[in-house]
Design a protein around this motif. Structure first.
Motif, mmCIF file in Angstrom:
data_model
loop_
_atom_site.group_PDB
_atom_site.id
_atom_site.type_symbol
_atom_site.label_atom_id
_atom_site.label_comp_id
_atom_site.label_asym_id
_atom_site.label_seq_id
_atom_site.Cartn_x
_atom_site.Cartn_y
_atom_site.Cartn_z
ATOM 1 N N GLU A 1 -1.472 -6.633 2.523
ATOM 2 C CA GLU A 1 -1.105 -6.207 1.189
ATOM 3 C C GLU A 1 -1.629 -4.627 0.842
ATOM 4 O O GLU A 1 -0.831 -3.824 0.115
ATOM 5 C CB GLU A 1 -2.029 -7.288 0.155
ATOM 6 C CG GLU A 1 -1.611 -6.949 -1.113
ATOM 7 C CD GLU A 1 -0.081 -7.279 -1.621
ATOM 8 O OE1 GLU A 1 0.505 -6.547 -2.462
ATOM 9 O OE2 GLU A 1 0.488 -7.982 -0.763
ATOM 10 N N GLU A 2 -2.819 -4.216 1.484
ATOM 11 C CA GLU A 2 -3.254 -3.030 1.085
ATOM 12 C C GLU A 2 -2.078 -1.866 1.667
ATOM 13 O O GLU A 2 -1.689 -0.948 1.149
ATOM 14 C CB GLU A 2 -4.524 -2.780 1.756
ATOM 15 C CG GLU A 2 -5.240 -1.492 1.185
ATOM 16 C CD GLU A 2 -6.654 -1.362 2.043
ATOM 17 O OE1 GLU A 2 -6.988 -0.083 2.328
ATOM 18 O OE2 GLU A 2 -7.467 -2.305 2.132
ATOM 19 N N LEU A 3 -1.684 -2.142 2.892
ATOM 20 C CA LEU A 3 -0.653 -1.208 3.451
ATOM 21 C C LEU A 3 0.336 -1.139 2.749
ATOM 22 O O LEU A 3 1.266 -0.187 2.635
ATOM 23 C CB LEU A 3 -0.453 -1.772 5.120
ATOM 24 C CG LEU A 3 -1.814 -1.359 6.095
ATOM 25 C CD1 LEU A 3 -1.275 -1.664 7.482
ATOM 26 C CD2 LEU A 3 -2.074 0.164 6.161
ATOM 27 N N LEU B 1 -6.002 8.072 18.269
ATOM 28 C CA LEU B 1 -5.431 6.761 17.920
ATOM 29 C C LEU B 1 -4.266 7.097 17.134
ATOM 30 O O LEU B 1 -4.353 7.693 15.973
ATOM 31 C CB LEU B 1 -6.640 5.741 17.268
ATOM 32 C CG LEU B 1 -5.864 4.432 16.715
ATOM 33 C CD1 LEU B 1 -5.189 3.626 18.225
ATOM 34 C CD2 LEU B 1 -6.711 3.492 16.145
ATOM 35 N N VAL B 2 -2.984 6.576 17.335
ATOM 36 C CA VAL B 2 -1.896 6.683 16.561
ATOM 37 C C VAL B 2 -1.475 5.355 16.073
ATOM 38 O O VAL B 2 -1.591 4.580 16.675
ATOM 39 C CB VAL B 2 -0.726 7.307 17.458
ATOM 40 C CG1 VAL B 2 0.564 7.102 16.381
ATOM 41 C CG2 VAL B 2 -0.937 8.588 17.962
ATOM 42 N N THR B 3 -1.302 5.287 14.821
ATOM 43 C CA THR B 3 -0.945 3.908 14.281
ATOM 44 C C THR B 3 0.423 4.120 13.667
ATOM 45 O O THR B 3 0.685 4.825 12.819
ATOM 46 C CB THR B 3 -2.061 3.577 13.060
ATOM 47 O OG1 THR B 3 -3.358 3.651 13.699
ATOM 48 C CG2 THR B 3 -1.569 2.131 12.636
ATOM 49 N N LEU B 4 1.155 2.845 13.974
ATOM 50 C CA LEU B 4 2.490 3.137 13.373
ATOM 51 C C LEU B 4 2.431 1.674 12.285
ATOM 52 O O LEU B 4 2.392 0.627 12.651
ATOM 53 C CB LEU B 4 3.901 2.741 14.552
ATOM 54 C CG LEU B 4 5.171 2.318 14.071
ATOM 55 C CD1 LEU B 4 5.796 3.319 13.117
ATOM 56 C CD2 LEU B 4 5.887 1.920 15.051
ATOM 57 N N ILE B 5 2.917 2.046 11.287
ATOM 58 C CA ILE B 5 2.866 1.255 10.101
ATOM 59 C C ILE B 5 4.492 0.894 9.862
ATOM 60 O O ILE B 5 4.977 1.826 9.561
ATOM 61 C CB ILE B 5 2.315 1.594 8.730
ATOM 62 C CG1 ILE B 5 0.692 1.893 9.171
ATOM 63 C CG2 ILE B 5 2.793 0.414 7.762
ATOM 64 C CD1 ILE B 5 0.065 2.564 7.711
#
Length: 92
Positions: free
Chosen positions: A57-59, A18-22
């Motif tokens: 908020e955590e990110l 899994l790739v996650t883009l923030i």
């Protein structure tokens, strides 16, 4: 090959990665990162997701000064600019 020399995640099937883009809205670097992720993940059959840093908020606390941030299997892979070849190697 000895397990000592195998890269972490090397035996995982593409669909198990899994790739996650923030990212945040209106961020041109985020748009650039998304293009690379869409291409690489599409080519390799790896799922990806995006998360809006302004909605979590955590990110926000963890990554605000680094966006866009790319996670691979939950671990930070890169930030600001996404290198296509480096991402391919991380997912191979």
């Amino acid at each position: 090959m000895s397990p000592i020399f195998r890269r972490k995640g090397a035996q995982r099937a593409p669909q198990d990665r899994l790739v996650t883009l923030i990212r945040k809205p209106g961020c041109h670097l985020c748009d650039d990162a998304q293009e690379v992720i869409e291409k690489v993940c599409g080519d390799l059959g790896v799922p990806w997701e995006q998360k809006d840093i302004t909605q979590d908020e955590e990110l926000h606390r963890a990554y605000w000064e680094q966006i866009p941030v790319v996670l691979v299997d939950g671990a930070q892979h890169t930030f600001w600019r996404v290198n296509e070849e480096r991402l391919r190697k991380a997912l191979a």
